[in-house]
Design a protein around this motif. Structure first.
Motif, PDB file in Angstrom:
ATOM      1  N   GLN A   1       0.816  -1.234  -0.027  1.00  0.00           N
ATOM      2  CA  GLN A   1       0.187  -0.176   0.083  1.00  0.00           C
ATOM      3  C   GLN A   1       0.649   1.355  -0.117  1.00  0.00           C
ATOM      4  OE1 GLN A   1      -0.355   1.363   3.663  1.00  0.00           O
ATOM      5  NE2 GLN A   1      -0.956   3.128   2.914  1.00  0.00           N
TER       6      GLN A   1
ATOM      7  N   ASP B   1      -2.523  10.217 -10.814  1.00  0.00           N
ATOM      8  CA  ASP B   1      -2.845   9.191 -11.397  1.00  0.00           C
ATOM      9  C   ASP B   1      -3.341   8.069 -10.565  1.00  0.00           C
ATOM     10  OD1 ASP B   1      -2.531  10.328 -13.756  1.00  0.00           O
ATOM     11  OD2 ASP B   1      -0.841   9.355 -14.354  1.00  0.00           O
ATOM     12  N   VAL B   2      -2.667   7.791  -9.275  1.00  0.00           N
ATOM     13  CA  VAL B   2      -3.151   6.530  -8.429  1.00  0.00           C
ATOM     14  C   VAL B   2      -4.310   6.815  -7.899  1.00  0.00           C
ATOM     15  CG1 VAL B   2      -2.155   7.650  -6.362  1.00  0.00           C
ATOM     16  CG2 VAL B   2      -2.009   5.042  -6.795  1.00  0.00           C
ATOM     17  N   VAL B   3      -4.973   7.796  -7.949  1.00  0.00           N
ATOM     18  CA  VAL B   3      -6.412   8.269  -7.334  1.00  0.00           C
ATOM     19  C   VAL B   3      -7.415   7.755  -8.178  1.00  0.00           C
ATOM     20  CG1 VAL B   3      -7.863   9.946  -6.470  1.00  0.00           C
ATOM     21  CG2 VAL B   3      -5.427  10.294  -6.001  1.00  0.00           C
ATOM     22  N   ASP B   4      -8.291   6.892  -7.657  1.00  0.00           N
ATOM     23  CA  ASP B   4      -9.306   6.274  -8.477  1.00  0.00           C
ATOM     24  C   ASP B   4     -10.582   7.252  -8.786  1.00  0.00           C
ATOM     25  OD1 ASP B   4      -8.131   3.830  -8.882  1.00  0.00           O
ATOM     26  OD2 ASP B   4      -8.749   2.769  -6.927  1.00  0.00           O
ATOM     27  N   GLU B   5     -10.939   8.071  -7.756  1.00  0.00           N
ATOM     28  CA  GLU B   5     -12.217   8.894  -7.617  1.00  0.00           C
ATOM     29  C   GLU B   5     -12.133   9.848  -6.303  1.00  0.00           C
ATOM     30  OE1 GLU B   5     -17.012   8.401  -7.933  1.00  0.00           O
ATOM     31  OE2 GLU B   5     -15.638   6.828  -7.620  1.00  0.00           O
TER      32      GLU B   5
ATOM     33  N   TYR C   1     -15.327   5.983   0.274  1.00  0.00           N
ATOM     34  CA  TYR C   1     -14.353   6.943   0.158  1.00  0.00           C
ATOM     35  C   TYR C   1     -13.572   7.243   1.597  1.00  0.00           C
ATOM     36  CZ  TYR C   1     -16.750   8.314  -4.107  1.00  0.00           C
ATOM     37  OH  TYR C   1     -17.364   8.471  -5.195  1.00  0.00           O
TER      38      TYR C   1
ATOM     39  N   ARG D   1     -10.938   7.868  -3.260  1.00  0.00           N
ATOM     40  CA  ARG D   1     -11.011   6.251  -3.236  1.00  0.00           C
ATOM     41  C   ARG D   1      -9.763   6.037  -4.012  1.00  0.00           C
ATOM     42  NH1 ARG D   1     -16.919   4.704  -5.544  1.00  0.00           N
ATOM     43  NH2 ARG D   1     -17.969   4.654  -3.457  1.00  0.00           N
ATOM     44  N   THR D   2      -8.740   5.536  -3.317  1.00  0.00           N
ATOM     45  CA  THR D   2      -7.276   5.223  -3.922  1.00  0.00           C
ATOM     46  C   THR D   2      -6.923   3.907  -3.137  1.00  0.00           C
ATOM     47  OG1 THR D   2      -5.147   6.242  -4.161  1.00  0.00           O
ATOM     48  CG2 THR D   2      -6.490   6.975  -2.451  1.00  0.00           C
ATOM     49  N   PRO D   3      -5.924   3.097  -3.802  1.00  0.00           N
ATOM     50  CA  PRO D   3      -5.401   2.157  -3.007  1.00  0.00           C
ATOM     51  C   PRO D   3      -4.237   2.719  -2.125  1.00  0.00           C
ATOM     52  CG  PRO D   3      -4.589   2.171  -5.367  1.00  0.00           C
ATOM     53  CD  PRO D   3      -5.833   3.072  -5.300  1.00  0.00           C
ATOM     54  N   THR D   4      -3.874   3.715  -2.178  1.00  0.00           N
ATOM     55  CA  THR D   4      -2.667   4.028  -1.175  1.00  0.00           C
ATOM     56  C   THR D   4      -3.244   4.603   0.102  1.00  0.00           C
ATOM     57  OG1 THR D   4      -3.025   6.411  -1.763  1.00  0.00           O
ATOM     58  CG2 THR D   4      -1.665   5.228  -3.436  1.00  0.00           C
TER      59      THR D   4
END
Length: 598
Positions: A219, A382-386, A431, A408-411
């Motif tokens: 992560q 770019d790593v942010v989904d929404e 979120y 929403r992001t996998p980080t």
């Protein structure tokens, strides 16, 4: 007297430890690369692991005191520390607190403890001992490594934070080399799985007790792999000076980047402007990374002739920086124009993030020609989904409406250590709620308005302090400032009050208040009901402690202020007694309620 940029330093900092392009590409393609194993992974492919790439300046030291470190040297220290911790009974999953003067020690202990599968809990050395003791208790730390003075203070603080420790060791007593009888686990370094925790870092504590955000092997590395190919490289003549707090995840992240690239890097233990300026003169960096408070200091100094001529990028993370300070810095240095030449002035990369986000998720680049300010923190990386802006009920808001920032992001952190309830309360419908109040423009840009606890709830609607502070910092004589809510005697609600740190020899608030309110009016911002002058209290990471200011000034508008009152309040000027202070009128688009969250 200043020293010219071309002056020779006592040290040389050649890029002889630069990781070659082929090795960087191999690391980039390594699916198992992560925050728990990057040191050993880069050593496996590095042709010159004995060459130094880090120069660590100790607390109170000068660049001439910098200690050089190579991959091999760091690995020897890592293994020596790990053997000591192993002998002390530290095992996989054990949280161990590291409570030091800022500097390279945090990175070395992070490497040692994570190599055992343990969980280093990095505690900023500026955190008061009673707060640190409580934090250790809530975290369930099995041990602590600290300087002797901090160990003494922790013992004085007492409580379960110290009573339950299995060991408390003086950092100076830790061995830098393994002895003949020292032992490491049979399986060493520990082979991390993606979800394994590798570190705990505390939040700033500016809005309450610091919380322990968890970081995972995969992560925390997400979004950072691209630096292997995109970050300024050593073989292109780049040098990094980091004044980030090394107890913070950002400090560890950028030292990881320097290690993967073999990038010549000077690591500061002191992050004040004068110390950083002196390091710039000796090191001549092309990239400087710091938190906002360092840039507040640097912006007030003359950097010409102090190693600024080669800077092309300033990197800021944590809180976003102020326009006045950005403009003061980008006039120095030079930028590549993409055609093999340089343009005058540098660029400032501002990143809004938090411990819980895993990294700065919003990016804005400013140059001398930039005009896009007004607390704009840019767009998501770019790593942010929404990204969404939500009202108090969780409903998405239209562009321009202020509300809670959700990402929403996998980080995002897996959660708060030992606090599953708070973890559950910190997200909504997938979120992560960052605790920030923002608005989003039609074209997707994010504007940072406030932290939720700092919103000023007036009788006429909500007032947001950050846009007001931006305007106030444009007023001559203002070095730094904070806007807080204090009790309004006319309504019983809150009213905006400015706390100002003036430049040396600058005017008192009584002289500045009319000018500040005139500037706020011209910018369409609410008026201050008063202003006071004091040193701004800072938390461990350099953030202004607005909750302490609210306590200090809570009744400043209701108390009778006399010449003999003394203290900060004797320097306060009240707008309610001034004809020039018009009644507050909230902007119509900024009147929705955003309640405080837990």
């Amino acid at each position: 007297m200043t020293t010219p940029d071309h002056a020779q330093a006592n040290h040389t900092y050649p890029p002889t430890a630069a990781v070659p392009p082929a090795a960087r590409r191999a690391l980039f393609a390594d699916d198992r690369l992560g925050m728990g194993n990057f040191l050993d992974r880069v050593r496996d492919v590095h042709p010159a692991p004995r060459e130094p790439y880090l120069w660590a300046v100790p607390r109170g030291g000068t660049p001439e005191d910098a200690h050089p470190l190579s991959l091999d040297g760091i690995t020897r220290i890592r293994d020596a520390y790990a053997a000591w911790f192993h002998a002390a009974g530290v095992a996989k999953g054990d949280p161990v607190a590291v409570y030091l003067d800022d500097g390279i020690g945090y990175f070395l202990h992070y490497l040692a403890l994570s190599s055992l599968g343990a969980v280093p809990a990095l505690v900023n050395g500026r955190m008061p001992a009673p707060v640190a003791a409580d934090y250790l208790a809530r975290m369930g730390a099995v041990g602590v490594v600290a300087e002797s003075g901090r160990l003494t203070e922790l013992r004085k603080a007492g409580g379960p934070g110290t009573d339950r420790l299995h060991f408390a060791v003086d950092a100076a007593a830790m061995p830098n080399e393994r002895t003949a009888d020292s032992r490491l686990p049979v399986l060493f370094p520990y082979p991390h799985a993606d979800a394994d925790p590798i570190m705990l870092c505390h939040t700033s504590g500016t809005t309450g007790a610091p919380k322990a955000a968890t970081f995972g092997h995969r992560q925390f590395f997400l979004g950072k792999r691209e630096r292997l190919l995109s970050f300024p490289q050593a073989d292109e003549g780049n040098r990094l000076l980091t004044a980030l707090p090394q107890s913070h995840s950002a400090g560890i992240s950028y030292l990881m980047t320097a290690t993967l690239l073999g990038l010549p890097t000077m690591v500061m233990a002191d992050s004040d402007g004068a110390s950083v300026r002196a390091a710039m003169r000796a090191f001549e960096p092309t990239v400087v990374a710091a938190f906002p408070q360092t840039y507040v200091d640097l912006a007030s100094l003359d950097l010409a002739g102090w190693g600024s001529s080669k800077v092309h990028t300033w990197i800021n993370t944590g809180d976003s920086a102020h326009e006045a300070h950005i403009r003061a810095l980008v006039r120095y240095g030079r930028r590549p124009d993409g055609k093999g030449a340089y343009l005058p002035g540098s660029r400032f990369v501002d990143g809004l993030g938090s411990s819980e986000m895993g990294m700065a998720l919003f990016r804005k680049v400013s140059e001398p020609e930039s005009e896009d300010y007004g607390r704009c923190v840019g767009v998501p990386i770019d790593v942010v989904d929404e990204v969404t802006v939500l009202d108090d009920e969780g409903r998405p808001l239209a562009p321009g409406q202020p509300g809670r920032l959700g990402v929403r992001t996998p980080t995002v952190t897996p959660g708060y250590w030992n606090d599953s309830r708070r973890t559950a309360q910190s997200s909504f419908s997938g979120y992560w709620l960052t605790g920030d109040v923002v608005s989003q423009s039609e074209d997707g840009r994010i504007f940072h308005l406030d932290r939720i606890p700092d919103v000023i709830r007036t009788a006429h609607g909500n007032v947001y302090s950050l846009p007001m502070e931006e305007v106030m910092l444009s007023v001559a004589g203002v070095a730094d400032c904070a806007v807080i809510g204090v009790t309004d005697p006319e309504t019983g609600r809150q009213a905006p009050f400015g706390v100002v740190r003036t430049e040396d020899g600058g005017p008192e608030p009584a002289e500045l208040l009319d000018t500040l309110n005139a500037a706020l009016t011209a910018a369409g911002q609410p008026l201050l009901h008063g202003a006071g002058s004091t040193e701004l209290p800072l938390g461990p990471t350099g953030k202004v402690l607005k909750r302490r200011l609210r306590e200090d000034y809570a009744s400043v508008l209701t108390d009778a202020i006399t010449d003999g009152a003394g203290g900060a309040r004797s320097k306060a000027a009240l707008a309610r007694s001034r004809p020039s202070a018009a009644p507050y009128e909230a902007p119509k688009s900024h009147t929705k309620t955003v309640e405080e969250s837990a």
